[in-house]
Design a protein around this motif. Structure first.
Motif, PDB file in Angstrom:
ATOM      1  N   ALA A  82      56.412 103.122 131.724  1.00 26.64           N
ATOM      2  CA  ALA A  82      55.765 102.834 133.008  1.00 26.64           C
ATOM      3  C   ALA A  82      56.724 102.129 133.968  1.00 26.64           C
ATOM      4  O   ALA A  82      56.704 102.401 135.172  1.00 26.64           O
ATOM      5  CB  ALA A  82      54.523 101.974 132.782  1.00 26.64           C
ATOM      6  N   GLU A  83      57.557 101.252 133.456  1.00 23.63           N
ATOM      7  CA  GLU A  83      58.486 100.497 134.295  1.00 23.63           C
ATOM      8  C   GLU A  83      59.663 101.341 134.777  1.00 23.63           C
ATOM      9  O   GLU A  83      60.107 101.213 135.915  1.00 23.63           O
ATOM     10  CB  GLU A  83      59.020  99.286 133.508  1.00 23.63           C
ATOM     11  N   PHE A  84      60.171 102.194 133.894  1.00 20.46           N
ATOM     12  CA  PHE A  84      61.352 103.009 134.199  1.00 20.46           C
ATOM     13  C   PHE A  84      60.970 104.481 134.073  1.00 20.46           C
ATOM     14  O   PHE A  84      61.274 105.131 133.072  1.00 20.46           O
ATOM     15  CB  PHE A  84      62.510 102.655 133.253  1.00 20.46           C
ATOM     16  N   THR A  85      60.318 105.009 135.085  1.00 20.24           N
ATOM     17  CA  THR A  85      59.763 106.358 135.028  1.00 20.24           C
ATOM     18  C   THR A  85      60.826 107.446 134.938  1.00 20.24           C
ATOM     19  O   THR A  85      60.518 108.581 134.576  1.00 20.24           O
ATOM     20  CB  THR A  85      58.872 106.625 136.250  1.00 20.24           C
ATOM     21  N   PHE A  86      62.068 107.112 135.225  1.00 19.54           N
ATOM     22  CA  PHE A  86      63.153 108.087 135.212  1.00 19.54           C
ATOM     23  C   PHE A  86      63.806 108.265 133.843  1.00 19.54           C
ATOM     24  O   PHE A  86      64.648 109.144 133.678  1.00 19.54           O
ATOM     25  CB  PHE A  86      64.223 107.694 136.243  1.00 19.54           C
ATOM     26  N   ILE A  87      63.414 107.488 132.857  1.00 18.52           N
ATOM     27  CA  ILE A  87      64.070 107.623 131.548  1.00 18.52           C
ATOM     28  C   ILE A  87      63.706 108.949 130.896  1.00 18.52           C
ATOM     29  O   ILE A  87      62.605 109.473 131.084  1.00 18.52           O
ATOM     30  CB  ILE A  87      63.770 106.443 130.599  1.00 18.52           C
ATOM     31  N   GLU A  88      64.633 109.489 130.144  1.00 19.57           N
ATOM     32  CA  GLU A  88      64.438 110.762 129.439  1.00 19.57           C
ATOM     33  C   GLU A  88      64.098 110.543 127.972  1.00 19.57           C
ATOM     34  O   GLU A  88      63.375 111.329 127.377  1.00 19.57           O
ATOM     35  CB  GLU A  88      65.712 111.611 129.532  1.00 19.57           C
ATOM     36  N   THR A  89      64.668 109.496 127.395  1.00 20.40           N
ATOM     37  CA  THR A  89      64.432 109.197 125.983  1.00 20.40           C
ATOM     38  C   THR A  89      64.249 107.694 125.815  1.00 20.40           C
ATOM     39  O   THR A  89      64.726 106.902 126.628  1.00 20.40           O
ATOM     40  CB  THR A  89      65.615 109.630 125.090  1.00 20.40           C
ATOM     41  N   ALA A  90      63.542 107.331 124.763  1.00 21.13           N
ATOM     42  CA  ALA A  90      63.382 105.916 124.424  1.00 21.13           C
ATOM     43  C   ALA A  90      63.053 105.799 122.950  1.00 21.13           C
ATOM     44  O   ALA A  90      62.451 106.708 122.363  1.00 21.13           O
ATOM     45  CB  ALA A  90      62.287 105.274 125.270  1.00 21.13           C
ATOM     46  N   GLY A  91      63.450 104.694 122.381  1.00 21.79           N
ATOM     47  CA  GLY A  91      63.127 104.421 120.993  1.00 21.79           C
ATOM     48  C   GLY A  91      62.911 102.932 120.797  1.00 21.79           C
ATOM     49  O   GLY A  91      63.576 102.109 121.431  1.00 21.79           O
ATOM     50  N   VAL A  92      61.948 102.613 119.953  1.00 16.43           N
ATOM     51  CA  VAL A  92      61.657 101.225 119.607  1.00 16.43           C
ATOM     52  C   VAL A  92      61.631 101.131 118.088  1.00 16.43           C
ATOM     53  O   VAL A  92      60.914 101.893 117.430  1.00 16.43           O
ATOM     54  CB  VAL A  92      60.287 100.766 120.172  1.00 16.43           C
ATOM     55  N   THR A  93      62.422 100.222 117.550  1.00 16.83           N
ATOM     56  CA  THR A  93      62.424  99.954 116.115  1.00 16.83           C
ATOM     57  C   THR A  93      62.048  98.501 115.898  1.00 16.83           C
ATOM     58  O   THR A  93      62.600  97.610 116.553  1.00 16.83           O
ATOM     59  CB  THR A  93      63.810 100.221 115.492  1.00 16.83           C
ATOM     60  N   ILE A  94      61.094  98.273 114.997  1.00 12.72           N
ATOM     61  CA  ILE A  94      60.698  96.912 114.646  1.00 12.72           C
ATOM     62  C   ILE A  94      60.913  96.731 113.151  1.00 12.72           C
ATOM     63  O   ILE A  94      60.450  97.537 112.348  1.00 12.72           O
ATOM     64  CB  ILE A  94      59.234  96.619 115.023  1.00 12.72           C
ATOM     65  N   ARG A  95      61.604  95.645 112.820  1.00 10.56           N
ATOM     66  CA  ARG A  95      61.865  95.285 111.424  1.00 10.56           C
ATOM     67  C   ARG A  95      61.126  93.993 111.102  1.00 10.56           C
ATOM     68  O   ARG A  95      61.387  92.967 111.725  1.00 10.56           O
ATOM     69  CB  ARG A  95      63.359  95.090 111.201  1.00 10.56           C
ATOM     70  N   LYS A  96      60.232  94.077 110.157  1.00  9.29           N
ATOM     71  CA  LYS A  96      59.494  92.891 109.708  1.00  9.29           C
ATOM     72  C   LYS A  96      60.265  92.287 108.538  1.00  9.29           C
ATOM     73  O   LYS A  96      60.428  92.924 107.503  1.00  9.29           O
ATOM     74  CB  LYS A  96      58.078  93.284 109.281  1.00  9.29           C
ATOM     75  N   GLN A  97      60.749  91.079 108.733  1.00  7.01           N
ATOM     76  CA  GLN A  97      61.573  90.423 107.727  1.00  7.01           C
ATOM     77  C   GLN A  97      60.717  89.869 106.587  1.00  7.01           C
ATOM     78  O   GLN A  97      59.687  89.244 106.823  1.00  7.01           O
ATOM     79  CB  GLN A  97      62.366  89.275 108.372  1.00  7.01           C
ATOM     80  N   ARG A  98      61.152  90.130 105.367  1.00  4.50           N
ATOM     81  CA  ARG A  98      60.493  89.626 104.162  1.00  4.50           C
ATOM     82  C   ARG A  98      58.973  89.844 104.162  1.00  4.50           C
ATOM     83  O   ARG A  98      58.198  88.884 104.103  1.00  4.50           O
ATOM     84  CB  ARG A  98      60.830  88.146 103.949  1.00  4.50           C
TER      85      ARG A  98
END
Length: 118
Positions: free
Chosen positions: A84-100
């Motif tokens: 929504a903020e950057f409508t011009f982006i073509e790709t995006a990825g989000v990785t979340i690592r939960k520690q222990r």
């Protein structure tokens, strides 16, 4: 294509399926990467020609504060706000690592990744 990324943003948050996880909390690492096409005139040296990674960080920080049962929901919220903020982006990825994460044996982290391609 230009790639802008943040890697290893650290947060303490209360995400988790089990009630005790939402009380005790744990450490999380978040990576975000976006790709876009742009004709950047490096001589102008202007943030309006790119993705401001300070804005990316603020989005991550705000969404990590909203406790959820599954981290996939957190990642989806981050991804939705970035799109929504950057409508011009073509790709995006989000990785979340939960520690222990709370398992019977030793485990460094659990990891989820969500990807978007226009």
């Amino acid at each position: 294509m230009i790639k802008v990324a943040l890697e290893g943003a650290e947060f303490f948050a209360y995400h988790g399926y089990y009630p005790e996880e939402q009380v005790i909390g744990t450490h999380f690492l978040v990576d975000v990467a976006v790709g876009f096409y742009a004709d950047i005139d490096v001589e102008k040296d202007n943030l309006s020609n790119t993705v401001n990674y300070e804005v990316l960080y603020n989005i991550i920080e705000e969404e990590m504060q909203h406790t959820r049962k599954v981290i996939e929901s957190v990642a989806q919220s981050i991804l939705n706000r970035i799109k929504a903020e950057f409508t011009f982006i073509e790709t995006a990825g989000v990785t979340i690592r939960k520690q222990r994460p709370p398992f019977r044996g030793p485990l460094k982290q659990s990891v989820i990744t969500l990807s978007y391609q226009k």
